[in-house]
Each structure stands twice: as C-alpha cells, then as structure tokens.
Design an enzyme around this catalytic site. Sequence first.
Site, PDB file in Angstrom:
ATOM      1  N   LYS A  47       0.798  -1.175   0.000  1.00 59.86           N
ATOM      2  CA  LYS A  47       0.000   0.000   0.000  1.00 59.86           C
ATOM      3  C   LYS A  47       0.858   1.263   0.000  1.00 59.86           C
ATOM      4  CE  LYS A  47      -3.586  -2.211   2.788  1.00 59.86           C
ATOM      5  NZ  LYS A  47      -4.171  -2.259   4.129  1.00 59.86           N
ATOM      6  N   GLY A  48       2.070   1.135   0.466  1.00 59.19           N
ATOM      7  CA  GLY A  48       2.905   2.305   0.699  1.00 59.19           C
ATOM      8  C   GLY A  48       3.178   3.176  -0.501  1.00 59.19           C
ATOM      9  N   ASP A 107      14.464  -0.722   2.457  1.00 60.34           N
ATOM     10  CA  ASP A 107      15.355  -0.818   3.612  1.00 60.34           C
ATOM     11  C   ASP A 107      16.249  -2.037   3.482  1.00 60.34           C
ATOM     12  OD1 ASP A 107      13.309  -2.648   4.477  1.00 60.34           O
ATOM     13  OD2 ASP A 107      12.433  -1.086   5.698  1.00 60.34           O
ATOM     14  N   LYS A 135      17.218   3.283   2.508  1.00 59.26           N
ATOM     15  CA  LYS A 135      18.026   3.260   3.722  1.00 59.26           C
ATOM     16  C   LYS A 135      19.288   2.441   3.441  1.00 59.26           C
ATOM     17  CE  LYS A 135      14.184   3.214   7.029  1.00 59.26           C
ATOM     18  NZ  LYS A 135      13.567   2.407   8.107  1.00 59.26           N
ATOM     19  N   PHE A 156      12.845   4.574  11.724  1.00 55.24           N
ATOM     20  CA  PHE A 156      11.490   4.211  11.311  1.00 55.24           C
ATOM     21  C   PHE A 156      10.758   5.479  10.879  1.00 55.24           C
ATOM     22  CE2 PHE A 156       8.442   0.937  10.896  1.00 55.24           C
ATOM     23  CZ  PHE A 156       7.224   1.575  10.957  1.00 55.24           C
ATOM     24  N   VAL A 157      10.410   5.535   9.588  1.00 57.12           N
ATOM     25  CA  VAL A 157       9.778   6.733   9.041  1.00 57.12           C
ATOM     26  C   VAL A 157       8.326   6.466   8.661  1.00 57.12           C
ATOM     27  CG1 VAL A 157      11.908   7.830   8.254  1.00 57.12           C
ATOM     28  CG2 VAL A 157      10.705   6.245   6.740  1.00 57.12           C
ATOM     29  N   ARG A 169      -0.257   7.089   7.093  1.00 53.67           N
ATOM     30  CA  ARG A 169      -0.114   7.065   5.636  1.00 53.67           C
ATOM     31  C   ARG A 169      -0.509   8.394   4.999  1.00 53.67           C
ATOM     32  NH1 ARG A 169       1.045   1.971   3.652  1.00 53.67           N
ATOM     33  NH2 ARG A 169       0.137   0.222   4.785  1.00 53.67           N
TER      34      ARG A 169
END
Length: 183
Positions: A47-48, A107, A135, A156-157, A169
């Site tokens: 979903k990101g 990441d 990252k 953690f973003v 979100r």
Amino acid sequence: MDSQDVHDDLEEVLYTADQIQARIGELAAEIDRDYADKDVLIVGVLKGAVMVMADLSRALSSHIAMDWMAVSSYGSGTKSSGVVRILKDLDADLMNRHVLIVEDIIDSGLTLSWLKANLQSRGPASVEICTLLRKPDAAKVPIDVKYIGYDIPNKFVVGYGLDFAEKYRNLDCIGILAPHVYE
C-alpha cells in the site's frame, strides 16, 4: 494530515510536502528521458507506494500504463521479516514491456530483490526500480535501484504512504516516528 496534527509522534520531519513534490518532478523528468518512445508499465507496490505512484504518474509527460502488486514482509512490525507473500498479483502481461517498479521505501532490500526476480521471470524487456526513499545502512542484499528520491538514515519513518500499523499514511510529509509510539 499535517505534521502539526501528530507533532508529538514525530522526532523530526525529514522532508516536507513541497520537497517531496519537487523531487518527484525531478525523478519524472529522468524517467521521461530514459523511457522516451518505449512501452512502459509502472508497477506500484501496495500500500505504501500509492502516494508516490499517483504523484509520479501525474508528473510524467509520456504515456504509461499502470498496474499494482501487493506484497507483504512486515505484518504490523517495524522491521522486514524477509518472508514475502503475494497478496495481489499483476493483471498485466509483462512480455517484452519495460517495467518500472515504484516503491515508497527500500530498507533491507529483501522484498524488492525477490520482487524484481519474480517480475524478470515473466519475460519483460527490462525491469528497473524507482523509490522515493532508500536506507543504505539497512541493506541486507545488494539491489540495483535506477531512480532514488532520497537516501535516509536507518530510522522508522512514516508519512506520504508509509505507515505504522496502518496509521500515518495520509501525513503530507515524511518524518521519523518517535520510539514511544511503537515500543
């Protein structure tokens, strides 16, 4: 949602909405140049990547097709498990098409490495990656990324599509989530 709406939950704002839009415009210009006169399918990873995919597709000047894939390696945690599950596969045929995977963040690289290999096995002309965030200090496998918005610290973003337990979100910026929220 503005950063002021959740200011107690953020340690720091890394990128404002304006900075994000400017960088996406620059990435779109590079993609337009590199894919001129090619049959391009951009694949958003749900979903990101929804925010990145929407804004990137609007910033492109060339015709593109879009499709979506949903894969998971996080659950509700804060670190990738490395075990990838396909939750939604592509509808499009990739044969002889130029595929550009659009991600919000890379990441460990484990999920994206698996995804790129999976898509390459489907006969495309090429498979490249565009990510808004990477990252480098979190990388567990080498992965070739053609378009990178920003390299960020191994924190953690959240925001601009990135979540913690499905929250944040819709934050218009990208910020470092305060540890008191997830510990």
